[in-house]
Design a protein around this motif. Structure first.
Motif, short mmCIF file in Angstrom:
data_model
loop_
_atom_site.label_atom_id
_atom_site.label_comp_id
_atom_site.label_asym_id
_atom_site.label_seq_id
_atom_site.Cartn_x
_atom_site.Cartn_y
_atom_site.Cartn_z
N PHE A 183 58.00 57.18 38.21
CA PHE A 183 57.94 56.44 36.95
C PHE A 183 57.06 57.23 35.97
N PRO A 184 57.65 58.12 35.17
CA PRO A 184 56.82 58.89 34.22
C PRO A 184 56.35 58.01 33.07
N GLY A 185 55.10 58.28 32.66
CA GLY A 185 54.62 57.73 31.41
C GLY A 185 55.07 58.62 30.26
N TYR A 186 54.28 58.69 29.22
CA TYR A 186 54.66 59.49 28.07
C TYR A 186 54.35 60.97 28.33
N ILE A 187 55.42 61.74 28.54
CA ILE A 187 55.32 63.19 28.69
C ILE A 187 56.18 63.80 27.59
N ARG A 188 55.62 64.70 26.80
CA ARG A 188 56.34 65.26 25.67
C ARG A 188 57.59 66.00 26.14
#
Length: 248
Positions: A183-188
């Motif tokens: 579950f990735p958070g905010y990764i550019r």
């Protein structure tokens, strides 16, 4: 060590970033995406930087489901085994439900769930034959709750993917095959490059390094980066929906 790693959607964003991280760890790579020019450039970069690894590339539109099975098997034939498959290809576009953009929402649903199902089917068929392997699905923190506005369909597809992954894990729990949901958070990345003033966002390199560290541990699931997303996950599951709607 999982030596031979297949990554879908590897031509950009998180897929490309993870490919670089795994290459630095000495892994052989099977990379596929629609944009073959970018795959060629990535292969040249990784082969020059890490001459001891083997990099295989294939053109693949994951919505062409028969091609998913063919490409995965061709990678296995070239590398001998597939030790880990990362179901990463996806779309981030969407519009609020009922505003005339069913075509965009349908495309996101088909790519992020139906095509992901095809990738899981193809990977697990191979893993069952090998009696070994590690399936990794890239979900999203947005999967933890129903999300408003442009995120509604996207979040639903990622929730569906997480549930699919858990079901596969339950089915394979007494086998040597492992299943991980990330579950990735905010990764550019290219999916969110237009977002401004996004809290807790990390650059692509930092995020992909954290993704690979988490994947290598082979947990059932993981929020990435761990801080602050593991803590926020607890809050997101418990906060009233009205508050969730205002947060996005």
């Amino acid at each position: 060590m999982r030596k031979n790693i297949l990554i879908t959607g590897a031509s950009s964003g998180l897929g490309r970033g993870m490919a670089r991280e795994f290459a630095a760890r000495g892994c052989n790579l099977a990379l596929c995406a629609r944009r073959t020019d970018r795959l060629e450039a990535l292969k040249a970069e990784l082969s020059a930087r890490h001459p001891g690894i083997h990099v295989a590339i294939r053109a693949l539109d994951v919505n062409q489901h028969d091609e998913v099975f063919r490409v995965f098997r061709s990678f296995r034939e070239e590398l001998g085994t597939l030790d880990r498959v990362i179901v990463n290809a996806g779309l981030g576009k969407g519009q609020p439900i009922g505003t005339g953009y069913f075509h965009a929402n349908r495309q996101t649903a088909e790519t992020n769930f139906v095509a992901a199902l095809a990738q899981c089917e193809a990977a697990v068929e191979i893993f069952r034959e090998q009696n070994a392997g590690h399936l990794v699905t890239i979900s999203s923190m947005s999967a933890l709750r129903g999300m408003p506005r442009n995120l509604t369909t996207y979040a639903a597809t990622k929730a569906g993917l997480a549930a699919l992954s858990e079901g596969i894990r339950a089915d394979l729990i007494r086998t040597p095959i492992r299943v991980t949901t990330i579950f990735p958070g905010y990764i550019r990345s290219e999916i969110n490059e237009k977002l401004k003033n996004t809290p807790f966002i990390v650059d692509t390199e930092t995020g992909c390094r954290a993704l690979v560290r988490a994947i290598e541990k082979e947990p059932a699931s993981a929020c990435v980066p761990w801080w602050p997303w593991a803590v926020l996950a607890v809050l997101m599951r418990r906060l009233p929906l009205a508050i969730i709607a205002r947060m996005i």
